[in-house]
Design a protein around this motif. Structure first.
Motif, short mmCIF file in Angstrom:
data_model
loop_
_atom_site.label_atom_id
_atom_site.label_comp_id
_atom_site.label_asym_id
_atom_site.label_seq_id
_atom_site.Cartn_x
_atom_site.Cartn_y
_atom_site.Cartn_z
N ALA A 19 0.85 -1.17 0.11
CA ALA A 19 -0.02 0.01 -0.18
C ALA A 19 0.88 1.16 0.08
O ALA A 19 0.49 2.32 -0.70
N LYS A 20 1.94 1.17 0.69
CA LYS A 20 2.92 2.39 0.97
C LYS A 20 3.41 2.81 -0.52
O LYS A 20 3.52 4.00 -0.96
N GLN A 22 2.24 1.86 -3.45
CA GLN A 22 1.03 2.33 -4.24
C GLN A 22 0.73 3.72 -4.31
O GLN A 22 0.55 4.51 -5.28
N GLU A 23 0.77 4.07 -2.71
CA GLU A 23 0.52 5.57 -2.57
C GLU A 23 1.55 6.58 -3.16
O GLU A 23 1.08 7.67 -3.47
N LYS A 24 2.56 5.87 -3.01
CA LYS A 24 3.87 6.86 -3.77
C LYS A 24 3.69 7.23 -5.11
O LYS A 24 3.82 8.11 -5.60
N TYR A 26 0.82 6.68 -6.87
CA TYR A 26 -0.40 7.70 -7.20
C TYR A 26 0.02 8.94 -6.95
O TYR A 26 -0.27 10.03 -7.49
N ALA A 27 0.90 9.46 -6.04
CA ALA A 27 1.16 10.93 -5.39
C ALA A 27 2.23 11.31 -6.72
O ALA A 27 1.75 12.51 -7.19
#
Length: 70
Positions: A19-20, A22-24, A26-27
């Motif tokens: 998740a971390k 993927q979050e990076k 997407y950002a």
């Protein structure tokens, strides 16, 4: 992503990683989009397309079925 592209092609790569990660990703994609970079985003996930794209094309066997707002 450690590049400054005019066009970024993303093909289902966000199905991997935690998740971390993927979050990076997407950002970074959001940052590139905000800077005017064109992004071709390929995904089978309607939710991901709606969250990350302004427009979408639905393909069936390589043919455009419809194109419009995501």
């Amino acid at each position: 992503i450690h590049v400054d592209p005019d066009l970024l092609i993303v093909d289902e790569i966000l199905g991997v990683g935690d998740a971390k990660f993927q979050e990076k990703c997407y950002a970074k994609i959001e940052d590139l989009r905000d800077r005017g970079v064109s992004i071709l985003f390929v995904s089978h996930s309607t939710e991901v397309v709606q969250r990350n794209c302004d427009h979408a094309a639905l393909l069936d066997k390589g043919r455009v079925v419809t194109f419009g707002p995501a």
